[in-house]
Design a protein around this motif. Structure first.
Motif, mmCIF file in Angstrom:
data_model
loop_
_atom_site.group_PDB
_atom_site.id
_atom_site.type_symbol
_atom_site.label_atom_id
_atom_site.label_comp_id
_atom_site.label_asym_id
_atom_site.label_seq_id
_atom_site.Cartn_x
_atom_site.Cartn_y
_atom_site.Cartn_z
ATOM 1 N N ARG A 446 0.819 -1.211 0.000
ATOM 2 C CA ARG A 446 0.000 0.000 0.000
ATOM 3 C C ARG A 446 0.857 1.266 0.000
ATOM 4 O O ARG A 446 0.382 2.352 -0.329
ATOM 5 C CB ARG A 446 -0.943 -0.008 1.205
ATOM 6 C CG ARG A 446 -0.248 0.028 2.555
ATOM 7 C CD ARG A 446 -1.207 -0.270 3.698
ATOM 8 N NE ARG A 446 -0.570 -0.159 5.009
ATOM 9 C CZ ARG A 446 -1.178 -0.418 6.164
ATOM 10 N NH1 ARG A 446 -2.447 -0.799 6.159
ATOM 11 N NH2 ARG A 446 -0.555 -0.280 7.311
ATOM 12 N N LEU A 447 2.139 1.137 0.381
ATOM 13 C CA LEU A 447 3.063 2.275 0.362
ATOM 14 C C LEU A 447 4.104 2.163 -0.738
ATOM 15 O O LEU A 447 4.853 3.111 -0.976
ATOM 16 C CB LEU A 447 3.804 2.373 1.711
ATOM 17 C CG LEU A 447 3.290 3.344 2.759
ATOM 18 C CD1 LEU A 447 4.208 3.334 3.970
ATOM 19 C CD2 LEU A 447 3.166 4.751 2.209
ATOM 20 N N ALA A 448 4.176 1.023 -1.407
ATOM 21 C CA ALA A 448 5.278 0.762 -2.334
ATOM 22 C C ALA A 448 5.282 1.706 -3.529
ATOM 23 O O ALA A 448 6.320 1.885 -4.165
ATOM 24 C CB ALA A 448 5.217 -0.691 -2.806
ATOM 25 N N TRP A 449 4.137 2.311 -3.847
ATOM 26 C CA TRP A 449 4.089 3.190 -5.011
ATOM 27 C C TRP A 449 4.624 4.586 -4.723
ATOM 28 O O TRP A 449 4.928 5.343 -5.662
ATOM 29 C CB TRP A 449 2.669 3.283 -5.566
ATOM 30 C CG TRP A 449 1.642 3.868 -4.641
ATOM 31 C CD1 TRP A 449 0.838 3.183 -3.784
ATOM 32 C CD2 TRP A 449 1.288 5.250 -4.498
ATOM 33 N NE1 TRP A 449 0.000 4.056 -3.110
ATOM 34 C CE2 TRP A 449 0.263 5.319 -3.537
ATOM 35 C CE3 TRP A 449 1.742 6.430 -5.097
ATOM 36 C CZ2 TRP A 449 -0.322 6.537 -3.150
ATOM 37 C CZ3 TRP A 449 1.167 7.644 -4.719
ATOM 38 C CH2 TRP A 449 0.147 7.681 -3.759
ATOM 39 N N VAL A 450 4.780 4.954 -3.461
ATOM 40 C CA VAL A 450 5.243 6.307 -3.119
ATOM 41 C C VAL A 450 6.668 6.563 -3.608
ATOM 42 O O VAL A 450 6.936 7.610 -4.218
ATOM 43 C CB VAL A 450 5.103 6.564 -1.606
ATOM 44 C CG1 VAL A 450 5.731 7.908 -1.231
ATOM 45 C CG2 VAL A 450 3.631 6.547 -1.203
ATOM 46 N N PRO A 451 7.636 5.655 -3.376
ATOM 47 C CA PRO A 451 8.965 5.882 -3.966
ATOM 48 C C PRO A 451 8.916 5.992 -5.486
ATOM 49 O O PRO A 451 9.682 6.776 -6.077
ATOM 50 C CB PRO A 451 9.764 4.655 -3.519
ATOM 51 C CG PRO A 451 9.087 4.189 -2.274
ATOM 52 C CD PRO A 451 7.641 4.461 -2.500
ATOM 53 N N CYS A 452 8.038 5.235 -6.134
ATOM 54 C CA CYS A 452 7.915 5.322 -7.594
ATOM 55 C C CYS A 452 7.431 6.709 -8.013
ATOM 56 O O CYS A 452 7.895 7.261 -9.027
ATOM 57 C CB CYS A 452 6.951 4.255 -8.102
ATOM 58 S SG CYS A 452 7.490 2.561 -7.800
ATOM 59 N N LEU A 453 6.504 7.284 -7.254
ATOM 60 C CA LEU A 453 6.034 8.641 -7.532
ATOM 61 C C LEU A 453 7.192 9.633 -7.508
ATOM 62 O O LEU A 453 7.339 10.477 -8.405
ATOM 63 C CB LEU A 453 4.970 9.040 -6.504
ATOM 64 C CG LEU A 453 4.601 10.529 -6.437
ATOM 65 C CD1 LEU A 453 3.898 10.961 -7.716
ATOM 66 C CD2 LEU A 453 3.731 10.821 -5.210
#
Length: 475
Positions: A446-453
């Motif tokens: 649920r947090l893994a996409w934040v670094p990608c952003l």
């Protein structure tokens, strides 16, 4: 100057690539970006034909619509479903979640990089929707999508408050408060982030020569206070008693049971205490999940989450004081495992057996669409999805570590605040979930996409140079 057709097309394509040139610092670019990201973040749920549902979704529906207290579920999110009119359509809930996520993503980007163009923001949103887990959580009737919201809202409140301005800061505080109250783990994660901010502020005062950043503390702290207030108010609205949680000790006892600590504790206590679990101490489930959710678990026979909380509080206290190394070491091992568990799709499977009766009872008009969704037909396959999601999430985190390392080596502290904050959030989320519940993929994904952003936004110059290089070289 060569005007051959072979070079005219790439030049024209590059011009289209840069359009439209609306920066997020302008109100038009800001509003268009927010509006455009909403359908992007819902496209997977739209393909499914209905918002995704999890096993826990039924408890939130029951708690919100029947106004019936469910100890193991956050009443804040249950009331969120109620007040967004989920009874009429679960799409209202998903739409509200998409709007909240879009707002914090755009305001986060605007605060950090005001000249970010609308076109870059749209490209970033599309890449996130296709290549990361964001759409699977935004379109799911679960509070998991709120975890990233609190992280993305708190950072600019701490480090870019002057870029937000008063109105946007108020919006970010309110969204962060809702997100924090939506799940018990969010209280721990957000409180940990604020404690780290306080530590950085103190360090900046103690060692002024280092010129460390001095984060703002009032509004991030206010987010936690308001989130806690929502939890207390929601619990009071359902029970007429104000409290934070009535199930925390049960979840922690279940985790300790999976680590083998509870059996030792029961052997110590049962000769002198009449605990409800004593008759089952030689036949305890092997994992926390089996204890909490297994059909044959003794937990079902002693009242489940409505059982005697004092028993579980005594078990937890004795376990932590008499077997601290085993209790904490296995919990930390679970947290380490949790950090690297971020596959998408955890629990996204047919839920008819538990949710069907709730739809027929509370939302009969939505039952047909719910039954016709791809999820209920068991046609979702996440192996191919995770071939993309997992390595990209891991590479983005490696990139954050690299940026942080270089910032520290050069003592450019301001450049290190963002990667440090996000990495601390990832670590804190893994610690809270690993210590209190045990590792599950959905907690970290649920947090893994934040670094990608962050990678997509900060790597834009590199991408643009790579796109221009063939044109400038005449190839």
């Amino acid at each position: 100057m060569n005007n051959s057709p072979a070079r005219a097309w790439p030049t024209g394509f590059a011009g289209v690539w840069r359009l439209p040139a609306l920066p997020l610092c302008g109100i038009a670019g800001e509003l268009v970006a927010i509006a455009a990201l909403i359908p992007m973040f819902l496209f997977v749920a739209a393909w499914n034909g209905f918002p995704f549902l999890f096993f826990d979704s039924g408890a939130y529906v029951l708690e919100g619509f029947a106004h019936f207290f469910v100890p193991e579920r956050s009443p804040v999110y249950s009331l969120f479903i109620l007040y967004t009119d989920g009874r009429s359509s679960m799409w209202n809930v998903a739409l509200a979640q998409a709007a909240m996520t879009s707002i914090v993503v755009v305001e986060f980007a605007r605060a950090l990089w005001p000249r970010t163009s609308l076109w870059l923001m749209l490209r970033t949103g599309a890449a996130l929707a296709i290549l990361t887990s964001i759409s699977w959580f935004v379109g799911q009737i679960e509070p998991d999508c709120m975890t990233a919201i609190l992280v993305l809202a708190i950072y600019p409140l701490a480090f870019r408050l002057h870029q937000l301005g008063a109105l946007r800061a108020i919006v970010m505080v309110l969204l962060a408060a809702i997100a924090i109250g939506a799940h018990p783990s969010h209280l721990g994660t957000s409180a940990g982030l604020v404690i780290c901010l306080v530590a950085v502020r103190i360090a900046a005062l103690v060692w002024p020569k280092l010129r460390l950043p001095r984060p703002h503390l009032v509004l991030p702290g206010l987010c936690v206070v308001l989130g806690l207030g929502l939890v207390l108010a929601a619990n009071y609205s359902l029970t007429k008693h104000a409290f934070v949680s009535r199930s925390g000790s049960m979840f922690l006892a279940a985790r300790l049971m999976g680590d083998g600590v509870v059996k030792k504790t029961l052997n110590d206590l049962c000769p002198t205490h009449s605990l409800a679990l004593c008759p089952y101490r030689d036949n305890l489930p092997a994992t926390a999940d089996n204890f909490l959710w297994g059909a044959e678990s003794p937990f079902n026979k002693i009242g489940r989450f409505y059982g005697n909380r004092a028993d579980y509080e005594l078990i937890v206290a004795h376990s932590l004081t008499h077997y601290p190394i085993q209790s904490l070491s296995w919990g930390l091992w679970g947290s380490l495992r949790q950090y690297f568990m971020f596959r998408s799709g955890d629990g996204v499977e047919p839920q008819e057996w538990v949710l069907g009766p709730l739809f027929r009872g509370f939302m009969p008009a939505q039952y047909k669409d719910y039954r016709n969704a791809h999820q209920q037909h068991g046609s979702l396959r996440f192996a191919a999805v995770n071939v993309v999601h997992v390595p990209l999430a891991l590479l983005a985190q490696i990139w954050l570590v690299t940026v942080l390392w270089r910032a520290i080596a050069r003592r450019r502290w301001n450049l290190g605040t963002l990667p440090a904050f996000v990495l601390v959030a990832l670590i804190g989320n893994a610690l809270v979930c690993g210590l209190f519940s045990g590792p599950h993929d959905r907690y970290q994904s649920r947090l893994a996409w934040v670094p990608c952003l962050i990678v997509l936004l900060t790597a834009r110059q590199t991408v643009e140079r790579a796109l221009r290089r063939p044109i400038e070289s005449g190839t």
